[in-house]
Design a protein around this motif. Sequence first.
Motif, PDB file in Angstrom:
ATOM      1  N   LEU A  27      15.175 -48.537  38.256  1.00 61.92           N
ATOM      2  CA  LEU A  27      14.633 -48.018  39.510  1.00 61.92           C
ATOM      3  C   LEU A  27      15.491 -46.837  39.966  1.00 61.92           C
ATOM      4  O   LEU A  27      16.638 -47.025  40.392  1.00 61.92           O
ATOM      5  CB  LEU A  27      14.636 -49.105  40.594  1.00 61.92           C
ATOM      6  CG  LEU A  27      13.965 -50.439  40.229  1.00 61.92           C
ATOM      7  CD1 LEU A  27      14.108 -51.425  41.383  1.00 61.92           C
ATOM      8  CD2 LEU A  27      12.500 -50.220  39.877  1.00 61.92           C
ATOM      9  N   PRO A  28      14.985 -45.615  39.869  1.00 63.67           N
ATOM     10  CA  PRO A  28      15.790 -44.453  40.264  1.00 63.67           C
ATOM     11  C   PRO A  28      15.967 -44.396  41.780  1.00 63.67           C
ATOM     12  O   PRO A  28      15.281 -45.096  42.536  1.00 63.67           O
ATOM     13  CB  PRO A  28      14.950 -43.276  39.758  1.00 63.67           C
ATOM     14  CG  PRO A  28      13.549 -43.787  39.757  1.00 63.67           C
ATOM     15  CD  PRO A  28      13.641 -45.237  39.412  1.00 63.67           C
ATOM     16  N   LEU A  29      16.893 -43.556  42.208  1.00 68.24           N
ATOM     17  CA  LEU A  29      17.077 -43.361  43.642  1.00 68.24           C
ATOM     18  C   LEU A  29      15.764 -42.875  44.260  1.00 68.24           C
ATOM     19  O   LEU A  29      15.038 -42.073  43.672  1.00 68.24           O
ATOM     20  CB  LEU A  29      18.183 -42.326  43.892  1.00 68.24           C
ATOM     21  CG  LEU A  29      19.606 -42.727  43.464  1.00 68.24           C
ATOM     22  CD1 LEU A  29      20.569 -41.574  43.730  1.00 68.24           C
ATOM     23  CD2 LEU A  29      20.063 -43.990  44.188  1.00 68.24           C
ATOM     24  N   GLY A  30      15.450 -43.405  45.418  1.00 68.03           N
ATOM     25  CA  GLY A  30      14.242 -42.987  46.117  1.00 68.03           C
ATOM     26  C   GLY A  30      12.980 -43.678  45.639  1.00 68.03           C
ATOM     27  O   GLY A  30      11.873 -43.252  45.978  1.00 68.03           O
ATOM     28  N   HIS A  31      13.112 -44.747  44.854  1.00 71.21           N
ATOM     29  CA  HIS A  31      11.917 -45.442  44.354  1.00 71.21           C
ATOM     30  C   HIS A  31      11.193 -46.162  45.493  1.00 71.21           C
ATOM     31  O   HIS A  31      11.757 -46.388  46.571  1.00 71.21           O
ATOM     32  CB  HIS A  31      12.305 -46.445  43.266  1.00 71.21           C
ATOM     33  CG  HIS A  31      13.147 -47.583  43.771  1.00 71.21           C
ATOM     34  ND1 HIS A  31      14.523 -47.532  43.805  1.00 71.21           N
ATOM     35  CD2 HIS A  31      12.806 -48.798  44.285  1.00 71.21           C
ATOM     36  CE1 HIS A  31      14.996 -48.663  44.303  1.00 71.21           C
ATOM     37  NE2 HIS A  31      13.973 -49.447  44.602  1.00 71.21           N
ATOM     38  N   ASP A  32       9.964 -46.546  45.233  1.00 74.69           N
ATOM     39  CA  ASP A  32       9.138 -47.251  46.217  1.00 74.69           C
ATOM     40  C   ASP A  32       9.536 -48.728  46.232  1.00 74.69           C
ATOM     41  O   ASP A  32       9.293 -49.451  45.254  1.00 74.69           O
ATOM     42  CB  ASP A  32       7.667 -47.098  45.832  1.00 74.69           C
ATOM     43  CG  ASP A  32       6.717 -47.756  46.826  1.00 74.69           C
ATOM     44  OD1 ASP A  32       7.179 -48.547  47.664  1.00 74.69           O
ATOM     45  OD2 ASP A  32       5.505 -47.478  46.739  1.00 74.69           O
ATOM     46  N   PRO A  33      10.129 -49.236  47.303  1.00 68.35           N
ATOM     47  CA  PRO A  33      10.569 -50.641  47.346  1.00 68.35           C
ATOM     48  C   PRO A  33       9.419 -51.633  47.174  1.00 68.35           C
ATOM     49  O   PRO A  33       9.591 -52.684  46.553  1.00 68.35           O
ATOM     50  CB  PRO A  33      11.209 -50.774  48.736  1.00 68.35           C
ATOM     51  CG  PRO A  33      11.544 -49.383  49.138  1.00 68.35           C
ATOM     52  CD  PRO A  33      10.488 -48.510  48.529  1.00 68.35           C
ATOM     53  N   ALA A  34       8.256 -51.311  47.707  1.00 73.61           N
ATOM     54  CA  ALA A  34       7.120 -52.227  47.586  1.00 73.61           C
ATOM     55  C   ALA A  34       6.668 -52.341  46.132  1.00 73.61           C
ATOM     56  O   ALA A  34       6.336 -53.429  45.648  1.00 73.61           O
ATOM     57  CB  ALA A  34       5.966 -51.747  48.476  1.00 73.61           C
ATOM     58  N   LEU A  35       6.672 -51.210  45.429  1.00 80.37           N
ATOM     59  CA  LEU A  35       6.286 -51.227  44.020  1.00 80.37           C
ATOM     60  C   LEU A  35       7.310 -52.002  43.197  1.00 80.37           C
ATOM     61  O   LEU A  35       6.953 -52.771  42.300  1.00 80.37           O
ATOM     62  CB  LEU A  35       6.153 -49.791  43.496  1.00 80.37           C
ATOM     63  CG  LEU A  35       5.676 -49.626  42.050  1.00 80.37           C
ATOM     64  CD1 LEU A  35       4.387 -50.401  41.804  1.00 80.37           C
ATOM     65  CD2 LEU A  35       5.485 -48.148  41.723  1.00 80.37           C
ATOM     66  N   ALA A  36       8.592 -51.837  43.524  1.00 81.95           N
ATOM     67  CA  ALA A  36       9.641 -52.580  42.834  1.00 81.95           C
ATOM     68  C   ALA A  36       9.472 -54.082  43.059  1.00 81.95           C
ATOM     69  O   ALA A  36       9.635 -54.890  42.146  1.00 81.95           O
ATOM     70  CB  ALA A  36      11.013 -52.119  43.314  1.00 81.95           C
ATOM     71  N   ALA A  37       9.118 -54.464  44.281  1.00 88.86           N
ATOM     72  CA  ALA A  37       8.918 -55.881  44.592  1.00 88.86           C
ATOM     73  C   ALA A  37       7.735 -56.450  43.809  1.00 88.86           C
ATOM     74  O   ALA A  37       7.772 -57.594  43.333  1.00 88.86           O
ATOM     75  CB  ALA A  37       8.697 -56.055  46.095  1.00 88.86           C
ATOM     76  N   SER A  38       6.678 -55.645  43.659  1.00 87.20           N
ATOM     77  CA  SER A  38       5.508 -56.126  42.916  1.00 87.20           C
ATOM     78  C   SER A  38       5.849 -56.308  41.436  1.00 87.20           C
ATOM     79  O   SER A  38       5.332 -57.220  40.777  1.00 87.20           O
ATOM     80  CB  SER A  38       4.338 -55.152  43.082  1.00 87.20           C
ATOM     81  OG  SER A  38       4.582 -53.928  42.400  1.00 87.20           O
ATOM     82  N   LEU A  39       6.735 -55.458  40.915  1.00 90.16           N
ATOM     83  CA  LEU A  39       7.162 -55.607  39.524  1.00 90.16           C
ATOM     84  C   LEU A  39       7.965 -56.893  39.343  1.00 90.16           C
ATOM     85  O   LEU A  39       7.783 -57.624  38.365  1.00 90.16           O
ATOM     86  CB  LEU A  39       7.989 -54.392  39.096  1.00 90.16           C
ATOM     87  CG  LEU A  39       7.216 -53.084  38.921  1.00 90.16           C
ATOM     88  CD1 LEU A  39       8.185 -51.919  38.750  1.00 90.16           C
ATOM     89  CD2 LEU A  39       6.277 -53.167  37.717  1.00 90.16           C
ATOM     90  N   ARG A  40       8.847 -57.178  40.282  1.00 90.03           N
ATOM     91  CA  ARG A  40       9.629 -58.418  40.191  1.00 90.03           C
ATOM     92  C   ARG A  40       8.721 -59.640  40.284  1.00 90.03           C
ATOM     93  O   ARG A  40       8.942 -60.651  39.609  1.00 90.03           O
ATOM     94  CB  ARG A  40      10.699 -58.444  41.288  1.00 90.03           C
ATOM     95  CG  ARG A  40      11.873 -57.514  41.008  1.00 90.03           C
ATOM     96  CD  ARG A  40      13.015 -57.747  41.985  1.00 90.03           C
ATOM     97  NE  ARG A  40      12.671 -57.286  43.330  1.00 90.03           N
ATOM     98  CZ  ARG A  40      12.882 -56.056  43.772  1.00 90.03           C
ATOM     99  NH1 ARG A  40      13.433 -55.144  42.973  1.00 90.03           N
ATOM    100  NH2 ARG A  40      12.562 -55.718  45.013  1.00 90.03           N
ATOM    101  N   ALA A  41       7.682 -59.546  41.084  1.00 89.19           N
ATOM    102  CA  ALA A  41       6.729 -60.654  41.192  1.00 89.19           C
ATOM    103  C   ALA A  41       5.968 -60.860  39.887  1.00 89.19           C
ATOM    104  O   ALA A  41       5.463 -61.957  39.614  1.00 89.19           O
ATOM    105  CB  ALA A  41       5.752 -60.388  42.338  1.00 89.19           C
ATOM    106  N   ASP A  42       5.916 -59.797  39.079  1.00 86.49           N
ATOM    107  CA  ASP A  42       5.228 -59.859  37.785  1.00 86.49           C
ATOM    108  C   ASP A  42       6.223 -60.120  36.653  1.00 86.49           C
ATOM    109  O   ASP A  42       5.957 -59.800  35.501  1.00 86.49           O
ATOM    110  CB  ASP A  42       4.476 -58.542  37.548  1.00 86.49           C
ATOM    111  CG  ASP A  42       3.460 -58.653  36.421  1.00 86.49           C
ATOM    112  OD1 ASP A  42       2.914 -59.757  36.211  1.00 86.49           O
ATOM    113  OD2 ASP A  42       3.221 -57.637  35.730  1.00 86.49           O
TER     114      ASP A  42
END
Length: 216
Positions: free
Chosen positions: A170-185
């Motif tokens: 996850l680079p600096l400035g990434h979308d936190p919501a998108l990162a959370a959805s990836l972890r959920a997957d």
Amino acid sequence: IGPVTIDFTLPDVVDLLANGPLPVETDIQQLRDELDAKDAGALTRLGAAAYLPLLRATGPFDQAIADLRAFDTTGVLTARIDALEAIAAPIRERVTLTLDPTERHGFAYQSWFGFQIFVPGQGDAVGRGGGYAIPVGEQEEAAVGFSLYPDPLIDAGLGAEDDADRRIFLPLGHDPALAASLRADDWQTVAALSDADDARALGCGWRLGPDGPVKA
């Protein structure tokens, strides 16, 4: 898992020969056992020296088949040899092929051809099968079956997913919501602490781009 070797055998070759051009006075089961054990001395003592060429018709497929044809002067094995070559033809460029016409271990019920599958690092076969006959009323129906023994390969990592294949940077400035959805997957996320951080150096096979995961 490394290069695959398929070893062919002809489980009923002794029966064809003993009931045809090479009858023997000894017990046929004992003859099978000595051929399986590759005991040339025992064959001679049994009065079955005529079967010794079968021990030489063993090894790399092409040479072994040629030796078997040379041995089969009466033609009783011709149909078996032709069929075995036809079976081998579609796979000969993809695997190593060998032949051991008198191998009996693990082929108690196979009737005309058998095979074993070997891979490097595994002493025993990881697969075994062949042709056999199923009684159907007063007749028999030809069938082919096999068993695979994958446990040693699985233990050695076959089919295991590389952690990097599910780890995303996850680079600096990434979308936190998108990162959370990836972890959920079930993705593992590794967040950058600086612009100098590198996805591959951090064991990530992917990095999060503007539109989603991209190969690192």
